[in-house]
Write a protein that holds these residues in place. Structure first.
Motif, short mmCIF file in Angstrom:
data_model
loop_
_atom_site.label_atom_id
_atom_site.label_comp_id
_atom_site.label_asym_id
_atom_site.label_seq_id
_atom_site.Cartn_x
_atom_site.Cartn_y
_atom_site.Cartn_z
N VAL A 6 -15.14 39.59 15.69
CA VAL A 6 -14.38 40.43 14.75
C VAL A 6 -15.12 41.76 14.67
O VAL A 6 -16.21 41.86 14.09
N GLU A 7 -14.56 42.76 15.30
CA GLU A 7 -15.27 44.04 15.48
C GLU A 7 -14.23 45.13 15.72
O GLU A 7 -13.36 44.99 16.58
N ASP A 8 -14.29 46.21 14.90
CA ASP A 8 -13.29 47.26 15.05
C ASP A 8 -13.69 48.34 16.06
O ASP A 8 -12.84 49.08 16.54
N GLU A 9 -14.97 48.43 16.36
CA GLU A 9 -15.37 49.43 17.35
C GLU A 9 -15.13 48.88 18.75
O GLU A 9 -15.82 47.96 19.19
N VAL A 10 -14.16 49.48 19.42
CA VAL A 10 -13.71 48.94 20.71
C VAL A 10 -14.87 48.87 21.71
O VAL A 10 -14.99 47.89 22.45
N ARG A 11 -15.72 49.88 21.68
CA ARG A 11 -16.83 49.92 22.63
C ARG A 11 -17.74 48.70 22.46
O ARG A 11 -18.13 48.04 23.42
N ILE A 12 -18.05 48.38 21.20
CA ILE A 12 -18.94 47.24 20.93
C ILE A 12 -18.23 45.93 21.24
O ILE A 12 -18.80 45.01 21.84
N ALA A 13 -16.95 45.85 20.84
CA ALA A 13 -16.19 44.62 21.11
C ALA A 13 -16.13 44.34 22.61
O ALA A 13 -16.33 43.21 23.05
#
Ligand code: CA
Length: 226
Positions: A6-13
């Motif tokens: 569950v992560e909104d930062e696409v780069r990190i996801a």
């Protein structure tokens, strides 16, 4: 394993997803808190990786909601909120571990391994621990001395559970710290001693001899004879 990210930062996801897939895991990504919660509630994940600052719903609320619903899927918080208060709040809400961003992928893998090992140990553990006059029911989290239920905080319960799981075994302060607080806390902190003091006040019936023995300079052990 099936892992929910569950992560909104696409780069990190993406980074998490690619790395974990390369390790052979199956990953599902939710980009906001609401989607994350509903996926987590559907269950069937072996592990949740949860950001805190999320659109629609804060990670803290997701965590709280899941634990309230008795969904005990192992959960690691990955957050840029790196104050000790944030970390403690996250662990109190039922997270199994808390990693602050930025983190190394290698470290994440190591933490995942530890969390998974710990959670598999719990499932095979017996439900009720008894040592002398002490009894701890892991399901209801009820702790009693001679049949009298004693009110305990979560940390106190975690310490007594650890000591009761191996009566007579010496536990160093460092081991208690890492088991109960799950953090690389300063080993010079006296928090363990403070909590042992609180526990003694609650469980000891004799002032002369504590059930929790201090082994000077080394740590503590629960005296099984009592
Ligand atoms: Ca975020």
């Amino acid at each position: 394993m099936r892992i929910l990210i569950v992560e909104d930062e696409v780069r990190i996801a993406d980074f998490l997803q690619r790395g974990l897939r390369a390790e052979g895991h199956f990953c599902v990504v939710a980009n906001d808190g609401e989607a994350g919660l509903s996926l987590a509630l559907e269950g069937d994940f072996d592990l949740l990786l949860l950001d805190m600052m999320l659109p629609i719903m804060h990670g803290r609320d997701i965590c709280q909601h899941l634990r309230m619903k008795q969904i005990n899927t192992p959960l690691i918080i990955l957050s840029a909120m790196d104050s000790l208060d944030d970390v403690i709040a996250g662990l109190r809400m039922g997270a199994d571990d808390y990693m602050t961003k930025p983190f190394s992928f290698e470290e994440l893998l190591a933490r995942i391994e530890t969390v998974m090992r710990r959670s598999s140990e719990v499932t095979v553990e017996e439900q009720c621990l008894t040592v002398g006059s002490l009894a701890f029911d892991r399901q209801s989290l009820r702790f009693s001395v001679d049949g009298d239920v004693i009110n305990m905080t979560a940390k106190e319960l975690a310490i007594i559970e650890l000591l009761m799981s191996h009566p007579g075994t010496l536990f160093s302060r460092e081991r208690i710290l890492s088991n109960v607080w799950g953090l690389n806390m300063d080993p010079l902190t006296n928090v363990v001693d403070v909590y042992i003091g609180k526990l003694r006040k609650k469980i000891d019936t004799s002032e002369a001899e504590s059930m929790i023995e201090t082994v000077r300079g080394l740590g503590y052990r629960l005296n099984p004879k009592v």
